[in-house]
Scaffold this active site. Structure first.
Site, PDB file in Angstrom:
ATOM      1  N   HIS A 117       0.942  -1.103  -0.059  1.00 49.78           N
ATOM      2  CA  HIS A 117       0.029  -0.084   0.239  1.00 49.78           C
ATOM      3  C   HIS A 117       0.848   1.222  -0.080  1.00 49.78           C
ATOM      4  O   HIS A 117       0.553   2.064  -0.812  1.00 49.78           O
ATOM      5  CB  HIS A 117      -1.090   0.099   1.092  1.00 49.78           C
ATOM      6  CG  HIS A 117      -2.062  -1.025   1.198  1.00 49.78           C
ATOM      7  ND1 HIS A 117      -2.027  -2.334   1.327  1.00 49.78           N
ATOM      8  CD2 HIS A 117      -3.284  -0.720   0.884  1.00 49.78           C
ATOM      9  CE1 HIS A 117      -3.094  -2.965   1.287  1.00 49.78           C
ATOM     10  NE2 HIS A 117      -4.033  -2.208   0.701  1.00 49.78           N
TER      11      HIS A 117
ATOM     12  N   HIS B 190       0.496  -2.734   9.594  1.00 48.62           N
ATOM     13  CA  HIS B 190       1.961  -3.086   9.083  1.00 48.62           C
ATOM     14  C   HIS B 190       3.123  -2.517  10.276  1.00 48.62           C
ATOM     15  O   HIS B 190       2.593  -1.364  10.769  1.00 48.62           O
ATOM     16  CB  HIS B 190       2.433  -2.339   7.767  1.00 48.62           C
ATOM     17  CG  HIS B 190       2.119  -3.108   6.454  1.00 48.62           C
ATOM     18  ND1 HIS B 190       2.738  -4.266   6.011  1.00 48.62           N
ATOM     19  CD2 HIS B 190       0.897  -3.072   5.634  1.00 48.62           C
ATOM     20  CE1 HIS B 190       2.390  -4.687   4.968  1.00 48.62           C
ATOM     21  NE2 HIS B 190       1.227  -4.036   4.623  1.00 48.62           N
TER      22      HIS B 190
ATOM     23  N   ASP C   8       8.141  -1.775   7.619  1.00 47.76           N
ATOM     24  CA  ASP C   8       7.445  -2.074   6.573  1.00 47.76           C
ATOM     25  C   ASP C   8       7.275  -0.902   5.628  1.00 47.76           C
ATOM     26  O   ASP C   8       7.697  -0.821   4.402  1.00 47.76           O
ATOM     27  CB  ASP C   8       6.161  -2.746   6.565  1.00 47.76           C
ATOM     28  CG  ASP C   8       6.484  -4.173   7.357  1.00 47.76           C
ATOM     29  OD1 ASP C   8       7.553  -4.719   7.645  1.00 47.76           O
ATOM     30  OD2 ASP C   8       5.249  -4.651   7.811  1.00 47.76           O
TER      31      ASP C   8
END
Length: 378
Positions: A252, A295, A299
């Site tokens: 994302h 996350h 990340d």
């Protein structure tokens, strides 16, 4: 027969005045006298001799400087320097579309996106049970509590940014060149993500996460999961993403950051308000990933770092053609340099920010075709 010979035959026996001054040369073109001396007719010729003189004068005025053409040409060769002027190459020749290369880049991106879903399915079987292995310590989670609806904001922002970039790309004049750059970067970033996910499998970042049951040796079930993940675009909004393990690094974050970078790079600088709007959507989307505890912080940081650096490296080489063959260009040592040279070989200048209607190119081609057909009928 030369005009001078005609005049000599017409004016046989007629006495003429002294020859006119030699012609002057201006800007490479001979300049003739506006009037030529008329021959004096004898009294015994009378009216007929006068008419012949007018006729000769008429021929001399109609022909541009009745001099020896060869002598004028030799004079020009001796006194004039002919300089060859190099005309600049037209921008269209420096920026060929080459849609077939864009198609190759699109296939490259699709392959890596499909490969990513396969890796996610494989990694999901190795994710540690959250009841046995708790989430790893994360400094951001220590200070910010989880907000359940935060990840929904992230995906909505991502869809808006991708939609804005898609509309902007459609209206770009050089969409073929920009498109293959975008497809190549997407494919490369997701290929890197496959590597990092596979070599290191992290436990889930929060106990709130619901992971689908493991299938182990059920190959048919894994294929259906891959197809379901592809059909839903890998989004939680569509209910297609129920697998865990795709944490390092954040996909994302990649799409949020990459969409903003392309929007800013290929839009006019005076649209600062548009750039700020897209930056707010991108930055808030990344922030809400962490607020939703979907996350780990590492990340997001790695995803941002890898995305921005690859984007800047690629466009530095693309916008500076002299770097491509430079011996001291360390950017050319990347493994994807050969792919870059294949995609950007015929792009010899910076891509200008120009927009046109999507059907304008097709209309121009139809107009050219009709003109050619019309010429054949004539």
């Amino acid at each position: 027969m030369a005009v001078t010979d005609i005049c000599l035959n017409v004016e046989d026996g007629v006495t003429t005045t002294s020859p006119p001054d030699p012609p002057r040369i201006a800007n490479g073109n001979s300049v003739c006298h506006s009037s030529l001396p008329l021959p004096h007719s004898d009294s015994h010729d009378g009216k007929g001799s006068h008419e012949r003189s007018k006729l000769c004068n008429f021929f001399k005025q109609k022909i541009n400087c009745p001099m020896n053409i060869h002598s004028v040409s030799n004079t020009l060769r001796q006194h004039c320097d002919y300089n060859q002027i190099a005309m600049p190459e037209e921008p269209e020749n420096c920026l060929p579309n080459e849609w077939w290369k864009t198609g190759v880049a699109l296939l490259y991106a699709l392959f890596n996106l499909i490969f990513t879903t396969i890796v996610i399915t494989v990694v999901h079987e190795r994710v540690p049970d959250k009841s046995v292995d708790p989430p790893l310590p994360d400094k951001f989670f220590d200070y910010v509590d989880r907000v359940p609806w935060a990840f929904t904001v992230t995906e909505v922002n991502g869809l808006i940014l991708v939609g804005l970039w898609l509309i902007q790309w459609i209206f770009l004049k050089h969409k073929a060149i920009v498109g293959r750059r975008c497809f190549f970067l997407i494919g490369t970033l997701y290929m890197y993500r496959c590597v990092t996910m596979y070599i290191t499998t992290l436990p889930v970042p929060g106990k709130h996460m619901v992971c689908a049951p493991k299938l182990y040796g059920d190959s048919t079930g894994k294929i259906w999961r891959i197809l379901r993940l592809l059909s839903g675009g890998g989004l939680s909004l569509t209910g297609s993403h129920l697998m865990c393990g795709d944490f390092l690094y954040s996909g994302h974050t990649v799409m949020l950051t990459l969409s903003y970078l392309f929007i800013r790079e290929y839009s006019p600088r005076w649209m600062w308000w548009y750039h700020w709007l897209c930056w707010v959507l991108s930055a808030s989307g990344v922030l809400f990933i962490l607020i939703g505890h979907e996350h780990y912080s590492v990340d997001v940081v790695i995803a941002y770092f890898v995305t921005t650096r690859i984007f800047w490296w690629y466009h530095t080489m693309a916008n500076t053609p002299s770097l491509r063959q430079a011996s001291n260009n360390y950017l050319s040592r990347t493994w994807w340099n050969r792919i870059f040279n294949f995609l950007e070989k015929n792009v010899q200048t910076t891509v200008p920010i120009m927009f046109e209607w999507p059907l304008a190119l097709r209309s121009r081609r139809r107009q050219r075709y009709s003109q050619v057909e019309g010429g054949r009928d004539d």
